[in-house]
Design an enzyme around this catalytic site. Structure first.
Site, PDB file in Angstrom:
ATOM      1  N   ASP A  48       0.787  -1.079  -0.075  1.00 15.76           N
ATOM      2  CA  ASP A  48       0.139  -0.161  -0.050  1.00 15.76           C
ATOM      3  C   ASP A  48       0.826   1.368  -0.060  1.00 15.76           C
ATOM      4  O   ASP A  48       0.313   2.411   0.342  1.00 15.76           O
ATOM      5  CB  ASP A  48      -1.034   0.022   1.232  1.00 15.76           C
ATOM      6  CG  ASP A  48      -2.167  -1.076   1.194  1.00 15.76           C
ATOM      7  OD1 ASP A  48      -2.347  -1.462   0.068  1.00 15.76           O
ATOM      8  OD2 ASP A  48      -2.536  -1.569   2.416  1.00 15.76           O
ATOM      9  N   GLN A  49       2.037   1.194  -0.486  1.00 16.00           N
ATOM     10  CA  GLN A  49       2.855   2.248  -0.538  1.00 16.00           C
ATOM     11  C   GLN A  49       3.416   2.894  -1.899  1.00 16.00           C
ATOM     12  O   GLN A  49       4.122   3.660  -2.056  1.00 16.00           O
ATOM     13  CB  GLN A  49       4.230   1.757   0.301  1.00 16.00           C
ATOM     14  CG  GLN A  49       4.075   1.659   1.891  1.00 16.00           C
ATOM     15  CD  GLN A  49       3.416   2.839   2.472  1.00 16.00           C
ATOM     16  OE1 GLN A  49       3.947   3.883   2.449  1.00 16.00           O
ATOM     17  NE2 GLN A  49       2.475   2.627   3.270  1.00 16.00           N
TER      18      GLN A  49
END
EC number: 3.5.1.10
Length: 286
Positions: free
Chosen positions: A230-231
């Site tokens: 999720d980065q």
């Protein structure tokens, strides 16, 4: 969408005088008619970003020649560049689990002619959405995943994607962490929809986290997938106001509408070659 074949160059390099002149001069010198041009300068990083699209109708170079001929100019300016052609439609694989809203939205857009791509396969770790894929005539491939077979199943998935010439993977609420092997196979070409306004509420059940925090807005984020969960580079985000009267179920229901539109817009920009990734950010040419 273009009515005839066009070429698009995405470029970034150190900023310096004369870049626009040299790039447009290259296109003009070979008979190209520029249809769209956008540029962005990052003064802090001294970086130049550009997207230029031109008609190939009277262009003197064959498609196969353009990249090598442009490379002379590109090397002189220390450019990174990528060349795309409108006639070469992207080939998507849609990865899903049990949630149907993003899958139905994308398949409906595709069927209506609003999404100019090929979708040869839908891939899932569950059988739940097989009827949805088959309703639109898209082959459905089931890969049940457990901790014991995950590596082998992902190898089989990669083989399937290679077989079908896939160049873009869309995680349309695919509730599995994809492996580094799959990410390396499709760099800057795996799009995810996260049901939260990242970087807030990463991981599982973000709507439950949002409810517990009593947030006044909820959001959705589409981003490219990297090995950092999720980065990855954020493509598009949107938000919606909520209140203390909304339950978790309300947040989930409202959030699904956001997820559909955010993913669809991010995918549109990707398909139309309007995204340029630099480090962990995107430049979105509107």
């Amino acid at each position: 969408m273009p009515t005839s074949d066009t070429a698009t160059l995405l470029i970034h390099c150190p900023d310096q005088p004369g870049l626009v002149h040299d790039v447009t001069g290259f296109i003009f010198s070979h008979g190209g008619n520029i249809l769209d041009l956008e540029q962005h300068i990052d003064p802090l990083g001294n970086l130049f970003f550009m997207r230029v699209e031109w008609s190939l109708e009277k262009f003197h170079l064959e498609k196969e020649e353009i990249d090598s001929r442009f490379s002379i100019l590109g090397r002189r300016h220390q450019m990174w560049w990528k060349l795309h052609f409108a006639s070469q439609r992207k080939r998507l694989a849609l990865f899903v689990s049990k949630e149907s809203h993003c899958l139905y939205d994308l398949l409906s857009r595709h069927e209506a002619g609003e999404l100019p791509v090929e979708i040869p396969v839908v891939v899932s770790n569950h059988e739940v959405l097989r009827p949805a894929a088959e309703r639109f005539g898209i082959p459905f491939h089931h890969f049940p995943i457990t901790p014991a077979n995950k590596a082998a199943q992902e190898e089989a998935q990669i083989a399937l994607l290679r077989e079908h010439g896939i160049d873009t993977v869309v995680l349309a609420r695919y509730m599995q962490i994809v492996s580094p092997a799959l990410i390396r196979e499709f760099p800057d070409a795996i799009l995810n929809i996260h049901h939260s306004f990242l970087p807030a509420f990463v991981g599982a059940k973000p709507y439950h986290q949002a409810y517990e925090r009593g947030v006044k807005i909820i959001g959705a984020t589409s981003h490219y997938v990297t090995e950092d969960l999720d980065q990855g580079p954020i493509i598009h985000q949107d938000v919606m106001r909520v209140s203390h009267e909304d339950s978790v179920a309300d947040l989930v229901r409202l959030g699904k509408d956001l997820e559909k539109t955010v993913l669809a817009k991010a995918l549109w920009w990707h398909v139309m070659n309007r995204l340029l990734v630099y480090r962990n950010k995107t430049v979105v040419f509107s």
